[in-house]
Scaffold this motif. Structure first.
Motif, PDB file in Angstrom:
ATOM      1  N   PRO A 176      -6.480  -7.518  14.597  1.00  0.00           N
ATOM      2  CA  PRO A 176      -5.686  -7.649  12.738  1.00  0.00           C
ATOM      3  C   PRO A 176      -5.167  -6.381  12.861  1.00  0.00           C
ATOM      4  N   VAL A 177      -4.820  -6.838  11.291  1.00  0.00           N
ATOM      5  CA  VAL A 177      -3.059  -5.954  11.287  1.00  0.00           C
ATOM      6  C   VAL A 177      -3.443  -5.442   9.107  1.00  0.00           C
ATOM      7  N   ALA A 178      -3.577  -4.422   9.255  1.00  0.00           N
ATOM      8  CA  ALA A 178      -4.019  -3.576   7.737  1.00  0.00           C
ATOM      9  C   ALA A 178      -2.757  -3.232   6.700  1.00  0.00           C
ATOM     10  N   LEU A 179      -2.300  -3.775   5.596  1.00  0.00           N
ATOM     11  CA  LEU A 179      -1.933  -2.822   4.863  1.00  0.00           C
ATOM     12  C   LEU A 179      -2.252  -1.891   3.589  1.00  0.00           C
ATOM     13  N   VAL A 180      -2.188  -0.910   3.475  1.00  0.00           N
ATOM     14  CA  VAL A 180      -2.248  -0.037   2.745  1.00  0.00           C
ATOM     15  C   VAL A 180      -1.012   0.677   1.427  1.00  0.00           C
TER      16      VAL A 180
ATOM     17  N   LEU B 289       0.050 -10.842   1.750  1.00  0.00           N
ATOM     18  CA  LEU B 289      -0.380  -9.610   2.130  1.00  0.00           C
ATOM     19  C   LEU B 289      -0.659  -8.588   0.825  1.00  0.00           C
ATOM     20  N   LEU B 290       0.401  -8.934   0.685  1.00  0.00           N
ATOM     21  CA  LEU B 290       1.552  -7.323   0.044  1.00  0.00           C
ATOM     22  C   LEU B 290       1.097  -7.413  -1.714  1.00  0.00           C
TER      23      LEU B 290
ATOM     24  N   ASP C 219      -1.904  -4.859  -3.166  1.00  0.00           N
ATOM     25  CA  ASP C 219      -1.030  -4.608  -4.630  1.00  0.00           C
ATOM     26  C   ASP C 219      -2.070  -4.854  -5.524  1.00  0.00           C
ATOM     27  N   GLU C 220      -2.853  -6.082  -6.045  1.00  0.00           N
ATOM     28  CA  GLU C 220      -3.538  -6.465  -6.533  1.00  0.00           C
ATOM     29  C   GLU C 220      -5.238  -5.254  -6.646  1.00  0.00           C
TER      30      GLU C 220
END
Length: 399
Positions: A255-259, A362-363, A367-368
């Motif tokens: 998995p990969v997540a964005l903060v 994903l971005l 952002d939402e």
């Protein structure tokens, strides 16, 4: 002028061109010392080829032959010094220079042996093989990350060491290296030996040039992708590196997540305490991100007070915990220039990559989620469960 003479002249000019090329690279900050040593190596190479060309003019060639040997061995030592500086290894100057002195004395001593003695030939060639092997050890012992060019350089260094060690046997197979030093350049062995020297010398030089140019370009790219104030990646750099990290994670099936984080009330800080204090807040948060991020994470400043970090190998729950920890820790940090009781805060949006989703999707979702956190009163974390899912409540924070 024989074929070997022509090759000697060609080698002389090629060495000059290579020395000029390395000196040109030496004007850049990256690899400057390495390029200077490599340029010096090929300057010595020019002196060696000139000496080889002049040997037939001497009636007693003993000293010119030893001098030519010593100059060429010194050229390989300078080359090793350049590689050591390039690969962050301490150059073994003392043992290499001691070896130069011992080998030169050895070559002087074997002048009294028969011209075609294997011992005499080995005394000439094995020191060169030893220096190429030393270069191989230097590159191999480096802790720097090595790419294809570096591995190719190691392969060519190993092959070059082997060809030096094999030259006495090549000379024997081709009828020797002349009855005396003056007749060397007229032999078939001289043609083969100089040709091999040209091939390997040029291959090593071009590889070293390519590696230094690669480093210069990488440094230029890094500077163009780095935000000066935060010393994190700028938006352009972040998006490029994040997409690469995301692609690696997808290929590995992890998995990969964005903060995404946004500093709360940042304009108020600038208005009330000045832009210098605002810059300190940005530097503090960026430093905090650098310390919190693992080596495989990618962090960047993607806006004035907006930051992002991509977390390969991290699912949504773990990424939310990361964001909560960052929110809590940053909120407790005092900032130089601000009142001692003043605490800054940040809002966070978190999203995990969905199947068939690209980086822009994903971005957008992260952002939402960030805007939902800001709308919920700031200083909190919001997550996006998926492209079509409903927003989950945060596990902590305001809102």
């Amino acid at each position: 002028m024989g074929s070997a003479d022509i090759i000697l002249v060609i080698n002389l000019f090629v060495a000059g061109l290579l020395a000029a090329s390395f000196m040109t690279l030496a004007i850049h900050e990256v690899g400057r010392v390495a390029a200077r040593w490599l340029a010096f190596s090929y300057m010595l190479g020019m002196a060696y080829f000139a000496a080889e060309f002049a040997i037939p003019a001497f009636d007693d060639a003993r000293l010119p032959v030893v001098a030519a040997f010593a100059v060429f061995l010194a050229a390989t030592i300078a080359f090793n010094g350049g590689l050591a500086h390039k690969y962050g290894v301490a150059p073994p100057w003392a043992p290499m220079l001691f070896f130069l002195a011992v080998a030169s004395v050895g070559v002087f001593t074997v002048q009294d042996l028969p011209r075609h003695s294997l011992t005499r030939m080995m005394a000439y060639q094995l020191p060169y093989a030893a220096m190429q092997s030393t270069a191989l050890i230097i590159v191999g012992s480096s802790r720097q990350r090595r790419g294809r060019l570096d591995h190719l350089l190691m392969t060519v260094l190993a092959a070059s060491a082997i060809q030096f060690a094999s030259k006495p046997f090549i000379a024997g197979a081709l009828g020797g290296w002349g009855a005396n030093p003056q007749s060397y350049v007229q032999t078939s062995y001289a043609l083969v030996s100089q040709s091999l020297g040209t091939v390997f010398g040029l291959a090593l030089a071009l590889l070293a040039l390519a590696i230094l140019v690669r480093d210069v370009l990488a440094e230029a790219t890094s500077k163009s992708e780095t935000d000066v104030l935060s010393r994190l990646l700028n938006r352009r750099g972040f998006e490029r590196h994040a997409e690469l990290a995301m692609g690696d994670a997808v290929r590995q099936g992890v998995p990969v997540a964005l903060v995404i984080a946004d500093l709360d009330h940042f304009k108020g800080i600038n208005d009330s305490y000045g832009h210098a204090c605002g810059d300190l807040v940005i530097e503090t948060f960026a430093g905090f991100l650098r310390e919190a991020a693992a080596e495989h994470h990618v962090a960047g400043r993607i806006g004035g007070e907006e930051f992002a970090i991509i977390l390969p190998g991290t699912n949504l729950a773990a990424a939310r915990l990361f964001a909560e920890g960052a929110r809590s820790a940053f909120g407790a940090l005092p900032i130089d220039g601000l009142p001692i009781e003043y605490r800054c805060s940040a809002s966070f949006g978190v999203a995990e990559l969905a199947a068939e989703e690209d980086f822009s999707g994903l971005l957008r979702r992260a952002d939402e989620a960030l805007y939902q956190a800001k709308g919920a009163g700031r200083d909190c974390v919001r997550v996006s469960p998926g492209p079509t899912g409903r927003q989950k409540k945060p596990i902590s924070g305001k809102g």
